[in-house]
Scaffold this active site. Structure first.
Site, PDB file in Angstrom:
ATOM      1  N   TYR A  72      27.665  40.527  59.448  1.00 13.01           N
ATOM      2  CA  TYR A  72      29.059  40.944  59.246  1.00 13.01           C
ATOM      3  C   TYR A  72      29.939  39.742  58.918  1.00 13.01           C
ATOM      4  O   TYR A  72      30.784  39.791  58.028  1.00 13.01           O
ATOM      5  CB  TYR A  72      29.578  41.642  60.507  1.00 13.01           C
ATOM      6  CG  TYR A  72      30.909  42.327  60.303  1.00 13.01           C
ATOM      7  CD1 TYR A  72      30.969  43.690  60.012  1.00 13.01           C
ATOM      8  CD2 TYR A  72      32.099  41.616  60.384  1.00 13.01           C
ATOM      9  CE1 TYR A  72      32.184  44.315  59.810  1.00 13.01           C
ATOM     10  CE2 TYR A  72      33.319  42.243  60.177  1.00 13.01           C
ATOM     11  CZ  TYR A  72      33.363  43.589  59.896  1.00 13.01           C
ATOM     12  OH  TYR A  72      34.564  44.208  59.693  1.00 13.01           O
ATOM     13  N   PHE A 124      45.367  44.741  31.347  1.00 15.25           N
ATOM     14  CA  PHE A 124      44.407  45.850  31.435  1.00 15.25           C
ATOM     15  C   PHE A 124      45.048  47.004  32.206  1.00 15.25           C
ATOM     16  O   PHE A 124      45.976  46.795  32.984  1.00 15.25           O
ATOM     17  CB  PHE A 124      43.117  45.383  32.115  1.00 15.25           C
ATOM     18  CG  PHE A 124      42.085  46.468  32.159  1.00 15.25           C
ATOM     19  CD1 PHE A 124      41.535  46.965  30.988  1.00 15.25           C
ATOM     20  CD2 PHE A 124      41.688  47.020  33.364  1.00 15.25           C
ATOM     21  CE1 PHE A 124      40.609  48.007  31.022  1.00 15.25           C
ATOM     22  CE2 PHE A 124      40.753  48.050  33.400  1.00 15.25           C
ATOM     23  CZ  PHE A 124      40.213  48.541  32.235  1.00 15.25           C
ATOM     24  N   LYS A 258      31.433  42.630  34.974  1.00 15.12           N
ATOM     25  CA  LYS A 258      31.294  42.204  33.572  1.00 15.12           C
ATOM     26  C   LYS A 258      30.524  40.892  33.534  1.00 15.12           C
ATOM     27  O   LYS A 258      29.299  40.889  33.588  1.00 15.12           O
ATOM     28  CB  LYS A 258      32.666  42.051  32.910  1.00 15.12           C
ATOM     29  CG  LYS A 258      33.332  43.382  32.570  1.00 15.12           C
ATOM     30  CD  LYS A 258      34.099  43.938  33.714  1.00 15.12           C
ATOM     31  CE  LYS A 258      34.994  45.097  33.337  1.00 15.12           C
ATOM     32  NZ  LYS A 258      35.597  45.694  34.530  1.00 15.12           N
TER      33      LYS A 258
HETATM   34  N1  F0G Z   1      40.606  43.512  34.214  1.00 15.71           N
HETATM   35  C1  F0G Z   1      39.989  43.741  33.045  1.00 15.71           C
HETATM   36  C2  F0G Z   1      40.301  42.876  31.859  1.00 15.71           C
HETATM   37  C3  F0G Z   1      39.083  44.801  32.929  1.00 15.71           C
HETATM   38  O1  F0G Z   1      38.503  45.025  31.760  1.00 15.71           O
HETATM   39  C4  F0G Z   1      38.811  45.597  34.062  1.00 15.71           C
HETATM   40  C5  F0G Z   1      37.885  46.715  33.987  1.00 15.71           C
HETATM   41  C6  F0G Z   1      39.460  45.302  35.272  1.00 15.71           C
HETATM   42  C7  F0G Z   1      40.353  44.247  35.307  1.00 15.71           C
HETATM   43  C8  F0G Z   1      39.228  46.111  36.517  1.00 15.71           C
HETATM   44  O2  F0G Z   1      37.984  45.844  37.054  1.00 15.71           O
HETATM   45  O3  F0G Z   1      36.717  47.988  36.863  1.00 15.71           O
HETATM   46  O4  F0G Z   1      35.972  46.158  38.384  1.00 15.71           O
HETATM   47  O5  F0G Z   1      37.973  47.481  38.935  1.00 15.71           O
HETATM   48  N2  F0G Z   1      37.465  47.182  32.915  1.00 15.71           N
HETATM   49  C9  F0G Z   1      36.489  48.226  32.729  1.00 15.71           C
HETATM   50  C10 F0G Z   1      36.388  48.514  31.265  1.00 15.71           C
HETATM   51  C11 F0G Z   1      36.694  49.438  33.574  1.00 15.71           C
HETATM   52  O6  F0G Z   1      35.714  49.491  30.909  1.00 15.71           O
HETATM   53  O7  F0G Z   1      36.935  47.764  30.454  1.00 15.71           O
HETATM   54  P1  F0G Z   1      37.129  46.931  37.841  1.00 15.71           P
END
Ligand code: F0G
Length: 458
Positions: A72, A124, A258
């Protein structure tokens, strides 16, 4: 003859996928209310909905899973992740979270308040959602070139310094908690930001006393573009470029799904101990104790290994190379796409493909449905549906670009799949003249409607 790149891996395990008939897809997409998020994955042949959490882990990452420490508090896996973050980004403090938006939730709970302004480059949707949810405003300062898909510019993710300076100089400092730089910039087409721009943003931020955070989901792809396109960095390794990029940041939010090539995970990296202490309170409340924050020990291990693999040149060359392969095929077939080709996805310009469709009929979503019907290929709309309604006026927001994003999962598909996708698009392009009507929204959520929206065919 120059030898082409080839994948720096071979395949040890495969997962069967199934194609379907057009009749089956007609029924499935209707049942899904023309929202591709509502399809079952078994109803999709080539799934380019997202590159998020959909990549293939390496044998070394799977081996790390076995070594996960599930304690934990104070697990060795936490320290493995801490070391990787320090080595790659240079941050002394970090908090693990279950994914990127969780990192946003924790960080923004700590520093964003109602009435605040958060300038950045095409935030985003979850980032913007978390800002607007707190009754703050996201101001887009992306360079204008990004909004014309035909203009060739090496760094279409860059911030326009005049737009940024305007925001910084016309608002009180107390109302600007930070500037957010998204690398690569997903919403403008997976486009990179140059180190020169990062440096200039940081210099301006310093004069106004405002911190800079990077939304870092695709930081390694950004570094790859810098190596290829920015003078002076040709001979740097990717890891050296990443260290240079983060010299100009005070912190980062990360979706590890990613460029850390894991199926789930995220974190916040920080320089400030004070911020770390404040954010820890929210991390414990929302995510979990500060040494696991929503992640299993095994996942933290795989993430640390993934960060190292994703910052190797050979990996990035084949990764971005495959996206380019699809993009070039599309161009060869006369499909209008965002140019230059992005790092994680090919973005099809739906307004150019369906020029007669009124904006109220959602050209990019219509195109996404048509591509699915054609070949069982699932992409995602990056246009007016995603842009959502203005939180104050409740009017639909129509962004400059209506794009269909074809996001390529990492190390998952072969170039034959790319051929298949391009051919499907070509067939759609050939019958675009017959697509006279689009879609109408019949249900939408009050915020972030993109995921659960329902349509009717007009
Ligand atoms: N920032 C960017 C630039 C993103 O592309 C994403 C997610 C997030 C933040 C959020 O991250 O999904 O782990 O909570 N992008 C995905 C996409 C969902 O399909 O482009 P997350």
């Amino acid at each position: 003859m120059n030898l082409p790149y080839a994948e720096p891996y071979k395949i040890k395990m495969v997962e069967q996928i199934y194609n379907s008939t057009r009749e089956q897809r007609e029924k499935w997409i209707k049942d899904a209310h023309y929202n591709l998020f509502n399809l079952r994955s078994s109803q999709v042949f080539v799934d380019l909905l997202t590159d998020s959490g959909t990549g293939a882990m390496s044998d070394k990452q799977w081996a790390e899973m076995m070594l996960g420490d599930e304690s934990y508090a104070g697990a060795s896996s936490y320290y493995k992740m801490k070391d990787a973050i320090k080595n790659i980004f240079g941050f002394d403090y970090f908090l693990p979270t279950h994914q990127g938006r969780a990192a946003e939730n924790v960080l923004f709970s700590t520093i964003v308040k109602a009435g605040d302004i958060v300038p950045g480059n095409s935030h985003f949707d979850t980032t913007k959602g978390h800002i607007e949810f707190r009754n703050a405003t996201a101001v887009d300062c992306t360079i204008d070139e990004a909004f014309d898909t035909t203009i060739d510019h090496p760094f279409k993710g860059n911030l326009d310094l005049n737009k940024l300076e305007h925001v910084l100089s016309t608002n009180p400092k107390e109302n600007i908690p930070f500037i957010i730089v998204t690398i690569t910039c997903n919403s403008s087409g997976g486009q990179p930001v140059s180190i020169a721009n990062m440096k200039a943003v940081k210099e301006m931020a310093l004069t106004y006393g405002i911190p800079v955070f990077y939304d870092s989901a695709r930081f390694a792809e950004n570094a790859y573009f810098i190596k290829l396109r920015e003078k002076g960095y040709e001979n740097y390794t990717i890891k050296e470029i990443v260290r240079e990029m983060y010299r100009y940041a005070d912190g980062m939010t990360m979706s590890s799904k990613k460029d850390a090539i894991v199926n789930m995970g995220g974190f916040i990296g920080m320089r400030s101990e004070e911020l770390f202490r404040k954010a820890s309170v929210y991390n414990i409340m929302f995510e979990g104790f500060i040494t696991y924050g929503g992640m299993s020990g095994r996942d933290m291990n795989a993430l640390a290994q993934g960060l190292n693999e994703a910052t190797e040149f050979e990996y990035l060359e084949s990764r971005v190379g495959q996206v380019e392969y699809l993009g070039k095929k599309c161009m060869e077939y006369g499909i209008p796409i965002q140019f230059p080709i992005g790092g994680h996805a090919v973005f099809v310009d739906a307004k150019k493909m369906l020029p007669r469709l009124p904006k109220e009929e959602f050209a990019a979503q219509t195109l996404a449905v048509e591509l699915y019907l054609e070949g069982g290929v699932r992409g995602v709309e990056i246009g007016a549906v995603l842009a959502d309604r203005d939180p104050k006026t409740r009017e639909n927001r129509y962004p400059a670009l209506e794009l269909l994003r074809l996001a390529i999962p990492r190390r998952t598909y072969t170039n034959n799949h790319m051929e298949y996708v391009a051919a499907s698009l070509k067939n759609v392009a050939e019958r675009c003249d017959n697509i006279k009507r689009g879609l109408k929204i019949v249900y939408e959520a009050p915020i972030m409607r993109h995921f659960t929206v329902e349509f009717e065919k007009l």
